[in-house]
Each structure stands twice: as C-alpha cells, then as structure tokens.
Enzyme design. Structure first.
Site, PDB file in Angstrom:
ATOM      1  N   SER A  53     -10.143 -21.603   7.826  1.00  0.00           N
ATOM      2  CA  SER A  53     -10.298 -22.034   9.083  1.00  0.00           C
ATOM      3  C   SER A  53      -9.114 -23.111   9.222  1.00  0.00           C
ATOM      4  O   SER A  53      -7.772 -22.715   9.066  1.00  0.00           O
ATOM      5  CB  SER A  53     -11.505 -22.947   9.351  1.00  0.00           C
TER       6      SER A  53
ATOM      7  N   ASP B 141     -16.916 -13.734  14.370  1.00  0.00           N
ATOM      8  CA  ASP B 141     -16.762 -15.325  14.108  1.00  0.00           C
ATOM      9  C   ASP B 141     -16.433 -15.589  15.492  1.00  0.00           C
ATOM     10  O   ASP B 141     -15.891 -15.196  16.549  1.00  0.00           O
ATOM     11  CB  ASP B 141     -15.215 -15.164  13.491  1.00  0.00           C
TER      12      ASP B 141
ATOM     13  N   HIS C 116     -17.953 -17.062  10.842  1.00  0.00           N
ATOM     14  CA  HIS C 116     -17.170 -17.918  10.384  1.00  0.00           C
ATOM     15  C   HIS C 116     -17.765 -18.689   9.224  1.00  0.00           C
ATOM     16  O   HIS C 116     -17.010 -19.494   8.762  1.00  0.00           O
ATOM     17  CB  HIS C 116     -16.696 -19.126  11.459  1.00  0.00           C
TER      18      HIS C 116
END
Length: 284
Positions: free
Chosen positions: A151, A228, A261
C-alpha cells in the site's frame, strides 16, 4: 553510527527477530525498526537483505509479524529490515488527527513544508540512514539489498527503487499506491508535506517517474487483489502498467480475484515475492 537499544528479540525460523530503537539523525527523534536475521547471519556470514515497508497506520512490527515473510526469508538465508512508517512524537499540529496523514503516514519521503520538514524525513531515513545503520550493526550485505512494501509502503518501495536502482537491486509491491499524485491519499499527503506545486510531486510518484524515464534493470513484481476496497479510488495499478509499458520497464502485474487489501492477501503470495528477490539478490 549511534548506538541502538534492543527492545526485544525472539528466536524464529532458525534465526532471530529483533526490534530496536536508536536516535535518528534524519528524523531528529528516537526511531524504531525491526530486523530478521537468518541462521547464517547469526553465525557472522553477511547475507542479502530485503527492506520491507508497511502501509498506513502500521509500525515497524507489522510486516514482520503479519506477512509470514520471516519463514520464507529464512529458507533463502535472507535478512529483513522493517522501518517504522513515520516519525513518532514530532509535535506537529494535526499529526495525530487522521489515519492517512502524520503519525503512521510518512509516505517514505522528505517533507519540505515548514511545519513538517524538521522531522518528517522518512525518505532520507529509508534510503540512507537505516540501511547504513543496519549493515554496520548486523551481518547484512549492503551490496545485495532489495525493497518491497504494501500500500503506502508499496508506493515507497517503487519510488525508492526507481530513483536509486543501483542501491536497491530488486523491488516488489503488494497493492501499491501507484499514482499518488492523482488519488486522495497522495494528494492529501503531498500537498501537506511538499506544498501545492504539483511539479514537485513527480519525484515521489512511481507512474510519473516511469513516464520521466526512470526504470529499474530488473522486472518489478506487483500483486493486486481485485476485491481490494481501495483498488479503483486509491491504487490505480493499470496506470502503472501503462507507464511501464511505454518506458520498456519489465513489470509482472498479477491480479487476484477475491483478494482484498489485508495481510491475508499478503500472506497468500509472500513466498513468491521472497523468491523473486532471492533470485535477483543471490545472483549479484
């Protein structure tokens, strides 16, 4: 190099996981980081290393504990180094008001705006201070160094590798923020840390770096979950792929149905990432 303080150490996968603190010259504050050393490093043999960068709200503990990377790094005889995600206790007004700015959200860059530039210098910390410190203190081979992240940390890994490919011999990312200059997370961080001039943001955006001709000599591995929750609004891997194609950059972008995620996603594919780095670093 300044002295480090051992916070905790644990035997793990034949090697050792430790968490440490030290007075950081870059940050002007006490900084914390984690290290996994495989068995060979404990015996004094210098080993390759992967620096692992965590995402928003995380700390130096997160990637080492949650990703399952230690098990696979141990099999390859590779060390792992995990920095914190920001300075702590800088005393900047508003640094603890939101999860995506300030504490836990340093974006792995050096801030230039007056309120933030004294301590928010994670770019220098990640690119110079922490690598130099850890290879001085531990049996780490600084000539065989890779970088990966998740991320915000995936953004950091891509940017640092593209800007300094001679320093970072291998690179990969999970669900990276691929084009931060055009998404809410990046626009908020960049405008705060770097100011309103978008031309200055380009050095901190992997897609824009590729468009400007920055490439890495090895293939970049990126994994992205198709479930995600941040995929379409914040991550934009399709724009990274387009820029890589135009630049002639090798990019293996893998899209995975059903994965989100979380670190459950990372655990599912971390072995491939360690394999990717090991093949490159062991050939250096």
């Amino acid at each position: 190099m300044g002295a480090i303080t051992t916070l905790e150490e644990h035997a793990s996968c034949g090697g050792r996981v430790g968490f440490y603190s030290h007075p950081s010259e870059s940050l002007g504050l006490e900084a914390r980081f984690g290290v996994f050393l495989p068995e060979r490093a404990l015996a004094g043999e210098r080993v390759p290393v992967i620096h692992v960068l965590a995402g928003l709200t995380c700390t130096q503990d997160t990637f080492l504990i949650k990703s399952n990377a230690v098990r696979f790094a141990a099999r390859h005889g590779i060390a792992l180094v995990a920095p914190d995600t920001s300075p702590r206790g800088a005393g900047v007004a508003g640094e603890d008001d939101a999860y995506d700015l300030g504490t836990g959200a340093g974006f792995y860059l050096d801030a230039t705006t007056p309120a933030w530039r004294a301590h928010y210098r994670m770019g220098t910390y990640v690119s110079h201070e922490l690598p130099e410190l850890t290879q001085d203190v531990f049996a780490i081979d600084g000539a065989r160094r890779g970088i990966m992240g998740h991320s915000m940390g995936g953004h950091g890994a891509l940017v640092h590798a593209l800007r300094a490919p001679a320093a970072w011999k291998s690179v990969s990312a999970f669900a990276p923020i691929c084009h931060p200059a055009i998404v809410p997370w990046g626009e908020k961080a960049f405008s705060t840390y770097l100011g309103p001039d978008r031309a200055t943001w380009a050095r901190h955006d992997a897609t824009l770096l590729l468009e400007a001709g920055h490439t890495h000599p090895t293939e970049i591995l990126v994994d992205q979950g198709e479930a995600d929750q941040f995929l379409h609004d914040q991550l934009k891997p399709e724009l990274l792929a387009a820029a890589a194609g135009a630049a002639g950059q090798g990019l293996r972008l893998r899209l995975h149905p059903r994965y989100d995620h979380s670190y459950w996603f990372i655990q599912s594919f971390i072995a491939d990432h360690i394999d990717h780095h090991a093949a490159i670093l062991n050939a250096v």
